[in-house]
Design a protein around this motif. Sequence first.
Motif, PDB file in Angstrom:
ATOM      1  N   LYS A 253      -7.229 -20.854  20.479  1.00  0.00           N
ATOM      2  CA  LYS A 253      -6.768 -21.095  19.105  1.00  0.00           C
ATOM      3  C   LYS A 253      -6.434 -22.564  18.878  1.00  0.00           C
ATOM      4  N   TYR A 254      -5.714 -23.137  19.859  1.00  0.00           N
ATOM      5  CA  TYR A 254      -5.210 -24.503  19.638  1.00  0.00           C
ATOM      6  C   TYR A 254      -5.997 -25.552  20.408  1.00  0.00           C
ATOM      7  N   GLY A 255      -6.790 -25.122  21.414  1.00  0.00           N
ATOM      8  CA  GLY A 255      -7.423 -26.124  22.281  1.00  0.00           C
ATOM      9  C   GLY A 255      -8.917 -25.931  22.424  1.00  0.00           C
ATOM     10  N   ALA A 256      -9.570 -25.349  21.392  1.00  0.00           N
ATOM     11  CA  ALA A 256     -11.018 -25.126  21.485  1.00  0.00           C
ATOM     12  C   ALA A 256     -11.720 -26.473  21.673  1.00  0.00           C
ATOM     13  N   SER A 257     -12.678 -26.507  22.597  1.00  0.00           N
ATOM     14  CA  SER A 257     -13.407 -27.748  22.855  1.00  0.00           C
ATOM     15  C   SER A 257     -14.646 -27.407  23.677  1.00  0.00           C
ATOM     16  N   PRO A 258     -15.728 -28.147  23.469  1.00  0.00           N
ATOM     17  CA  PRO A 258     -16.936 -27.861  24.245  1.00  0.00           C
ATOM     18  C   PRO A 258     -16.704 -28.042  25.747  1.00  0.00           C
ATOM     19  N   ARG A 259     -15.629 -28.738  26.119  1.00  0.00           N
ATOM     20  CA  ARG A 259     -15.322 -28.889  27.552  1.00  0.00           C
ATOM     21  C   ARG A 259     -14.823 -27.577  28.151  1.00  0.00           C
TER      22      ARG A 259
END
Length: 347
Positions: A253-259
């Motif tokens: 929710k708060y830290g979505a990232s392609p990493r």
Amino acid sequence: MNETGEPMGTGGVAALVAALPDPTVILDSQGLVLHANRAAFSLVDTLTPGQPLTHSLRSSALLEALTQTLSDGQSRRAAYETRGTTPRQFEAVVAAIAGGGPERATLLVQIRDLTREQQVERMRADFVANASHELRTPLASLTGFIDTLQGAARDDEQARTQFLDLMQAQAARMKRLIDDLLSLSRIEINEHLKPAAEVELAATVRQAADLLRPEAEKTGTPLHLDLATALPIMGAREELVQVFYNLIENALKYGASPRGIEIVARREGDQAVVSVTDHGPGIAAIHIPRLTERFYRVSVQDSRSRGGTGLGLAIVKHILNRHEARLAITSTVGQGTTCRVAFPAAE
Ligand code: ADP
């Protein structure tokens, strides 16, 4: 009185007072301290035998209670508060001792520390106020949409579809909140019961990750799992799945990232440790100690827009208490957040 019906002797009263667990002081008819137990001395460090109690416990309510009980023999209570950086609330019970006796024991004063009790009461009241407020907001917006649909938008097909979608979202929010409130109360009821079954930790982490895979795909955030096997702990399976679900869901929710998100389970010494690391915006240090409080959110608006209730980490904390496990959140703003849970390994 002793067995022969005589008033109790000096040693008797002193021994009786010493045996009482609560801070207790015996006074003579002048209000001077005759006896006090260890608990009383540690609560009121200036307490001195032979001196008036009110010299070391300065409270006008207590003084008045002592004076009145000396004159009419009726028991009464006096509430007082100590000042200082953290004020504490006390209640003194003042009772007359019939007969007095050779050592002139006239009054018994027993002190109860009400600070914790009043804190709990305040927390409970705050919680009810917060929960009601959280439920009232979506309810108010639902009522607003109903009014509009009954009035101005009655014959507007397009507005109706749009409003029904918005109403559904508000109803879903109320449902999430009620589900979380019920989970929290169920967990609290069981919190003192230690789990009696052995659970394979990695399997619960995997189950939570699998449930969230569609969400991870939707946000383009791969879940990287590195789970050691043979990590048995004493646990309640469904509750553990909920812990990891909430932590991974927050990371998405708060830290979505392609990493992506790294989810690791491994043994560290005699502990079984699970960590969930995201590469999102992170959390400023001042918020971290408060994140497990009910309804505490860094940004209420941000949490709401992502479907948050502010209860996820409170639920995590209560489940972990039951498992004698610890949660540690570390974060660097601009780099990401790690939530680490350490369990004592099963014997
Ligand atoms: P919510 O339902 O709002 O997500 P939680 O109790 O799960 O409630 O989390 C409390 C708050 O902690 C969130 O509102 C958010 O501000 C912050 N938070 C939790 N996890 C993360 C994370 N991985 N990255 C950034 N902020 C987070």
